[in-house]
Design a protein around this motif. Structure first.
Motif, PDB file in Angstrom:
ATOM      1  N   ALA A  99       0.834  -1.208   0.000  1.00 51.30           N
ATOM      2  CA  ALA A  99       0.000   0.000   0.000  1.00 51.30           C
ATOM      3  C   ALA A  99       0.865   1.254   0.000  1.00 51.30           C
ATOM      4  CB  ALA A  99      -0.934  -0.009   1.212  1.00 51.30           C
ATOM      5  N   ARG A 100       1.937   1.227   0.789  1.00 48.84           N
ATOM      6  CA  ARG A 100       2.836   2.388   0.845  1.00 48.84           C
ATOM      7  C   ARG A 100       3.526   2.601  -0.499  1.00 48.84           C
ATOM      8  NH1 ARG A 100       5.277   1.006   4.959  1.00 48.84           N
ATOM      9  NH2 ARG A 100       7.226   0.117   4.242  1.00 48.84           N
ATOM     10  N   ARG A 101       4.035   1.544  -1.094  1.00 46.02           N
ATOM     11  CA  ARG A 101       4.725   1.686  -2.372  1.00 46.02           C
ATOM     12  C   ARG A 101       3.781   2.187  -3.458  1.00 46.02           C
ATOM     13  NH1 ARG A 101       8.457  -3.827  -2.638  1.00 46.02           N
ATOM     14  NH2 ARG A 101      10.080  -3.132  -1.182  1.00 46.02           N
ATOM     15  N   ARG A 102       2.527   1.787  -3.389  1.00 46.35           N
ATOM     16  CA  ARG A 102       1.580   2.166  -4.428  1.00 46.35           C
ATOM     17  C   ARG A 102       1.012   3.562  -4.218  1.00 46.35           C
ATOM     18  NH1 ARG A 102      -3.338  -1.722  -6.144  1.00 46.35           N
ATOM     19  NH2 ARG A 102      -1.566  -2.859  -6.992  1.00 46.35           N
ATOM     20  N   HIS A 103       0.767   3.935  -2.972  1.00 46.31           N
ATOM     21  CA  HIS A 103      -0.048   5.126  -2.717  1.00 46.31           C
ATOM     22  C   HIS A 103       0.653   6.280  -2.013  1.00 46.31           C
ATOM     23  CE1 HIS A 103      -3.743   3.218  -4.060  1.00 46.31           C
ATOM     24  NE2 HIS A 103      -3.448   2.163  -3.344  1.00 46.31           N
ATOM     25  N   VAL A 104       1.792   6.054  -1.364  1.00 49.28           N
ATOM     26  CA  VAL A 104       2.355   7.084  -0.488  1.00 49.28           C
ATOM     27  C   VAL A 104       3.784   7.440  -0.884  1.00 49.28           C
ATOM     28  CG1 VAL A 104       2.863   7.726   1.901  1.00 49.28           C
ATOM     29  CG2 VAL A 104       0.930   6.212   1.419  1.00 49.28           C
ATOM     30  N   GLY A 105       4.048   8.751  -0.965  1.00 46.06           N
ATOM     31  CA  GLY A 105       5.395   9.266  -1.129  1.00 46.06           C
ATOM     32  C   GLY A 105       5.802   9.995   0.139  1.00 46.06           C
ATOM     33  N   ILE A 106       7.054   9.819   0.571  1.00 46.58           N
ATOM     34  CA  ILE A 106       7.497  10.368   1.856  1.00 46.58           C
ATOM     35  C   ILE A 106       8.631  11.364   1.632  1.00 46.58           C
ATOM     36  CG2 ILE A 106       8.381   9.825   4.148  1.00 46.58           C
ATOM     37  CD1 ILE A 106       7.333   6.969   3.784  1.00 46.58           C
ATOM     38  N   LEU A 122      15.421   5.441  -7.096  1.00 43.45           N
ATOM     39  CA  LEU A 122      15.415   4.291  -6.190  1.00 43.45           C
ATOM     40  C   LEU A 122      14.041   3.635  -6.027  1.00 43.45           C
ATOM     41  CD1 LEU A 122      17.875   5.114  -3.263  1.00 43.45           C
ATOM     42  CD2 LEU A 122      17.948   3.151  -4.815  1.00 43.45           C
ATOM     43  N   PRO A 123      12.973   4.391  -5.767  1.00 41.90           N
ATOM     44  CA  PRO A 123      11.669   3.728  -5.610  1.00 41.90           C
ATOM     45  C   PRO A 123      11.213   2.990  -6.864  1.00 41.90           C
ATOM     46  CG  PRO A 123      11.591   5.994  -4.792  1.00 41.90           C
ATOM     47  CD  PRO A 123      12.876   5.845  -5.550  1.00 41.90           C
ATOM     48  N   LEU A 124      11.715   3.405  -8.008  1.00 41.17           N
ATOM     49  CA  LEU A 124      11.319   2.778  -9.255  1.00 41.17           C
ATOM     50  C   LEU A 124      11.966   1.411  -9.447  1.00 41.17           C
ATOM     51  CD1 LEU A 124      11.605   5.948 -11.522  1.00 41.17           C
ATOM     52  CD2 LEU A 124       9.556   5.006 -10.433  1.00 41.17           C
ATOM     53  N   VAL A 125      13.106   1.200  -8.798  1.00 41.33           N
ATOM     54  CA  VAL A 125      13.745  -0.121  -8.833  1.00 41.33           C
ATOM     55  C   VAL A 125      12.818  -1.130  -8.181  1.00 41.33           C
ATOM     56  CG1 VAL A 125      15.718  -1.486  -8.068  1.00 41.33           C
ATOM     57  CG2 VAL A 125      16.055   0.885  -8.788  1.00 41.33           C
ATOM     58  N   GLN A 126      12.310  -0.782  -6.995  1.00 38.83           N
ATOM     59  CA  GLN A 126      11.400  -1.671  -6.278  1.00 38.83           C
ATOM     60  C   GLN A 126      10.080  -1.845  -7.028  1.00 38.83           C
ATOM     61  OE1 GLN A 126      11.370   0.671  -2.672  1.00 38.83           O
ATOM     62  NE2 GLN A 126      12.869  -0.660  -1.688  1.00 38.83           N
ATOM     63  N   ALA A 127       9.686  -0.834  -7.809  1.00 38.84           N
ATOM     64  CA  ALA A 127       8.422  -0.895  -8.539  1.00 38.84           C
ATOM     65  C   ALA A 127       8.532  -1.657  -9.851  1.00 38.84           C
ATOM     66  CB  ALA A 127       7.906   0.519  -8.805  1.00 38.84           C
ATOM     67  N   GLY A 128       9.766  -2.082 -10.204  1.00 39.54           N
ATOM     68  CA  GLY A 128       9.947  -2.915 -11.379  1.00 39.54           C
ATOM     69  C   GLY A 128      10.123  -2.181 -12.692  1.00 39.54           C
ATOM     70  N   TYR A 129      10.446  -0.895 -12.643  1.00 40.40           N
ATOM     71  CA  TYR A 129      10.696  -0.141 -13.876  1.00 40.40           C
ATOM     72  C   TYR A 129      12.010  -0.613 -14.517  1.00 40.40           C
ATOM     73  CZ  TYR A 129       7.134   3.459 -12.906  1.00 40.40           C
ATOM     74  OH  TYR A 129       5.967   4.138 -12.689  1.00 40.40           O
ATOM     75  N   THR A 130      12.103  -0.537 -15.824  1.00 37.04           N
ATOM     76  CA  THR A 130      13.350  -0.847 -16.509  1.00 37.04           C
ATOM     77  C   THR A 130      14.362   0.268 -16.244  1.00 37.04           C
ATOM     78  OG1 THR A 130      12.747   0.319 -18.549  1.00 37.04           O
ATOM     79  CG2 THR A 130      12.080  -2.010 -18.351  1.00 37.04           C
TER      80      THR A 130
END
Length: 253
Positions: A111-118, A137-145
């Motif tokens: 939920a945090r990765r999808r909806h919240v920026g800190i 960095l957050p995009l690595v965890q989200a699976g972006y190329t």
């Protein structure tokens, strides 16, 4: 302006959405105690500290809300609960209708990765990575190329006025520039909610005002919660929730 990756807010696991006018965040009788292990001092006094006491409020999608109060009033604890970084001792915290307090650790992380920026007060940038790499960095965890991460991070740095600092390390940036990088990082996954913990606390007055204006500008239609003890921050918010000793003492628009 930087193009949004979507126009309709994402839905949560129960099907609710963050569309404009809906409830983004709801606290219902939330109490949180730190160190509540039942242990006591020799004097007999409980070792636990009550950070929040029966806190209830709702925040609508698109609202910019200031959480004010002195140090220790519970502002950061509210933000941590919204981000799913902690589970309160009692009560319910909902994000777009989904009770975070009922989710597993993995569920809260998703939920945090999808909806919240800190946005943190002390930036929390990795010193060995460039500004662009920190934003990505957050995009690595989200699976972006790798290519899409670089493109997205570059676009965000352009939006916060740091396109010429993309390859600089945090130590080569001023405090205001580091906070701009932190804001860009918070926007990386296009979250519905931004939580900012004393985002101007490490900055001088003029730089802090610039960063605050930037934060509210780039938020677009997102919900933003800003914890601060600086009342001047309230000039950019739609509403102020004041806390003292863990309780809400005022909620003003």
């Amino acid at each position: 302006m930087f193009p949004r990756t979507h126009t309709n807010r994402r839905s949560t696991e129960d099907g609710s959405t963050g569309e404009d006018g809906s409830t983004a965040v709801r606290f219902d009788d939330v109490t949180h105690e730190y160190g509540s292990s039942g242990r006591r001092f020799r004097s007999g006094r409980d070792r636990s500290v009550t950070a929040l006491r029966d806190v209830s409020f709702t925040v609508r999608t698109g609202e910019v809300v200031g959480l004010t109060g002195p140090s220790g009033s519970g502002k950061s604890t509210v933000l941590h609960a919204v981000a799913g970084l902690l589970v309160p001792t009692s009560g319910t915290v909902e994000l777009f209708g989904t009770p975070l307090t009922a989710l597993s650790n993995r569920g809260r992380l998703k939920a945090r990765r999808r909806h919240v920026g800190i946005v943190f007060q002390r930036f929390h940038l990795l010193p060995s990575l460039s500004a662009r790499a920190n934003v990505a960095l957050p995009l690595v965890q989200a699976g972006y190329t790798k290519r899409s991460r670089r493109k997205r991070a570059t676009e965000l740095l352009e939006r916060v006025g740091l396109e010429d600092r993309a390859t600089h390390l945090p130590g080569e940036l001023s405090g205001g520039e580091q906070q701009r990088v932190a804001i860009a990082r918070a926007l990386a996954t296009d979250p519905d909610v931004i939580v900012a913990d004393e985002p101007t606390g490490e900055l001088d007055t003029a730089t802090g005002a610039d960063v605050l204006e930037l934060l509210t500008d780039v938020a677009d239609d997102r919900t933003v919660l800003i914890a601060t003890h600086d009342v001047s921050v309230l000039s950019v918010t739609d509403r102020a929730i004041s806390l003292r000793d863990g309780s809400v003492i005022a909620d003003e628009r």
